[in-house]
Design a protein around this motif. Structure first.
Motif: not given
Length: 233
Positions: A12, A15-16, A18-19, A24, A36, A38, A40, A45, A70-71
């Motif tokens: 996670l 993710f932050r 690469c935001a 987005k 979304t 973040y 990403v 991904l 993203e998750e």
């Protein structure tokens, strides 16, 4: 080697890091109703999914959550790409399908599958058959997109066209997927696919969108494009 909750927290954090706020906003504009968390990009991904698979795919699946776009997408990419038997993969796919609520997750998930042998491909096809008639929008879209990604072949085409003709969902993303699949079938097998359009058995939106997509293809000749206009509804 197990995938710990702490390692999931690190994902996670990645993710932050690469935001991309501009991406987005752009991505959200393409996926109505989806936020979304973040921003990403898909290549990143996919890179993260490959790393998870190298480390411990099952361990990741045990601790992953459906807390954000993203998750969910990362989970799908891992399920589709991990090394496992077809029985286990189908079990994971069945559990994942209810999490799909937009075309981007659905289509990225579908495009990630690879079948090492014909037996596994056939087992997946058997799993897909009933989904073409499923009333849930992204279950049916999943079936149609899997068809166009993996089953537009001489062996599967007759049954595939029959299944597409049987779809009666009025959901927008199902009709769009069916039209896309029919267009791919026509581009690869025009003689075999033309009767579907001649019979006019598809819902009007799907029929017309199929013709539109075929006419947009650079692989279809001008004469065919003009001929197809007579089958619009």
């Amino acid at each position: 080697m197990s995938f710990s909750p702490e390692e999931y927290k690190e994902l996670l954090a990645e993710f932050r890091r690469c935001a991309d706020e501009a991406y987005k906003k752009f991505n959200e504009s393409l996926i109505p109703g989806t936020e979304t968390a973040y921003g990403v990009r898909l290549p990143k991904l996919r890179e993260m999914a490959k790393d998870v698979i190298r480390r411990d795919a099952e361990g990741f699946l045990a601790v992953s959550r459906a807390g954000s776009y993203e998750e969910i997408l990362l989970r799908g990419l891992v399920i589709a790409g991990m090394k496992t038997g077809i029985s286990r993969r189908l079990e994971l796919v069945s559990a994942f399908l209810p999490l799909i609520d937009n075309w981007a997750v659905c289509d990225s998930f579908c495009s990630t599958f690879r079948f090492p042998n014909e037996e596994e491909k056939q087992r997946m096809w058997e799993f897909l058959r009933p989904l073409f008639l499923d009333s849930r929008e992204f279950f049916a879209r999943f079936a149609a997109v899997m068809l166009l990604d993996h089953y537009v072949t001489k062996e599967y085409l007759p049954e595939g066209l029959s299944l597409l003709k049987g779809v009666r969902s009025e959901a927008y993303y199902v009709q769009m997927a069916v039209a896309w699949a029919v267009s791919v079938c026509y581009v690869k097998f025009p003689a075999e696919t033309l009767p579907v359009l001649q019979e006019r058995v598809l819902p009007p939106f799907t029929q017309n969108k199929s013709i539109q997509k075929i006419r947009e293809s650079f692989r279809v000749g001008k004469a065919d494009k003009e001929m197809l206009l007579q089958y619009k509804l």
